[in-house]
Design a protein around this motif. Structure first.
Motif, mmCIF file in Angstrom:
data_model
loop_
_atom_site.group_PDB
_atom_site.id
_atom_site.type_symbol
_atom_site.label_atom_id
_atom_site.label_comp_id
_atom_site.label_asym_id
_atom_site.label_seq_id
_atom_site.Cartn_x
_atom_site.Cartn_y
_atom_site.Cartn_z
ATOM 1 N N TYR A 122 45.128 47.434 34.418
ATOM 2 C CA TYR A 122 44.349 46.692 34.666
ATOM 3 C C TYR A 122 44.190 45.177 34.322
ATOM 4 O O TYR A 122 44.718 45.126 33.375
ATOM 5 N N LEU A 123 43.748 44.716 35.070
ATOM 6 C CA LEU A 123 44.376 42.995 34.698
ATOM 7 C C LEU A 123 42.709 42.068 34.405
ATOM 8 O O LEU A 123 41.972 42.420 35.294
ATOM 9 N N ARG A 124 42.124 41.721 33.273
ATOM 10 C CA ARG A 124 41.100 41.119 33.924
ATOM 11 C C ARG A 124 41.461 39.305 32.820
ATOM 12 O O ARG A 124 41.824 39.058 32.227
ATOM 13 N N TYR A 125 40.861 39.012 34.681
ATOM 14 C CA TYR A 125 41.235 37.114 33.881
ATOM 15 C C TYR A 125 39.655 36.725 34.904
ATOM 16 O O TYR A 125 39.160 36.728 35.468
ATOM 17 N N GLY A 126 40.284 35.519 34.220
ATOM 18 C CA GLY A 126 38.804 34.453 33.796
ATOM 19 C C GLY A 126 38.738 33.299 35.027
ATOM 20 O O GLY A 126 40.477 33.051 34.574
ATOM 21 N N VAL A 127 38.505 32.852 35.530
ATOM 22 C CA VAL A 127 38.547 31.795 36.329
ATOM 23 C C VAL A 127 38.561 30.408 35.058
ATOM 24 O O VAL A 127 37.944 29.889 34.597
ATOM 25 N N ALA A 128 39.762 29.563 35.296
ATOM 26 C CA ALA A 128 39.656 28.245 34.586
ATOM 27 C C ALA A 128 39.101 27.453 35.314
ATOM 28 O O ALA A 128 38.839 27.311 35.859
#
Length: 189
Positions: A183-189
């Motif tokens: 599982y990967l959780r990425y915020g848009v920078a």
């Protein structure tokens, strides 16, 4: 202010739909009880599910008939939630949205979802619906990606990110599971 999250299951080679059947038959191998239980955490802040037409029809066809006597406790909890919560389906071809508590949005996504983001409420979550995710990406509406990467390569289908997409992302959370998914959780920078 609310955020919009794309919640996706993805193959190691970057596809979120095989284009066959419902498109995510390849998730079965690594979608075990551990991942199923963790999915509750992934979705705990979601209060407005959003679907494209194809995903909506599949979800409606399955979840509107749940829970059943054979449902697991996790399935039962999700079925009760998804059948009760307000939902949106985005489609220019559907005549109506027949699943209870579902509103049909036909266009003007920037205005419609821009207004929803201004509300004081929980997270708006696009479930699967890769073509809809592509439209939201083009409009700059996605704030975060929550992606479960499965240990499978399918060689073709619909990618999460269309050719030409450029984004800077920041890792906010990750977790690996015994069956091989990550599982990967990425915020848009």
């Amino acid at each position: 202010m609310r955020k919009i999250v794309a919640f996706e299951h993805m193959t190691l080679d970057g596809y979120v739909s095989s284009g066959k059947g419902m498109g995510f038959e390849w998730t079965n191998r690594a979608y075990d009880a551990e991942l199923s239980a963790y999915a509750q955490h992934i979705q705990e802040d979601f209060d407005l599910p959003v679907y494209g037409r194809e995903t909506y029809l599949g979800m409606y066809g399955y979840w509107s008939t749940q829970p059943t006597a054979e449902s697991t406790p996790v399935e039962r909890e999700h079925a009760e939630w998804v059948n009760a919560v307000e939902k949106i389906v985005v489609s220019t071809t559907l005549a109506s949205a027949d699943w209870n508590n579902t509103r049909l949005v036909r266009g003007n996504l920037a205005e419609e979802f821009g207004a929803l983001k201004e509300q004081a409420a929980g997270t708006i979550a696009i479930y699967a619906s890769p073509k809809l995710v592509h439209s939201f990406l083009e409009l700059g509406l996605i704030d975060e990606f929550r992606v479960v990467v499965h240990p499978v390569v399918i060689g073709g289908g619909t990618p999460l990110f269309p050719a030409g997409t450029e984004l800077d992302l920041r890792l906010e959370e990750s977790r690996s599971f015994a069956a091989g998914a990550t599982y990967l959780r990425y915020g848009v920078a």
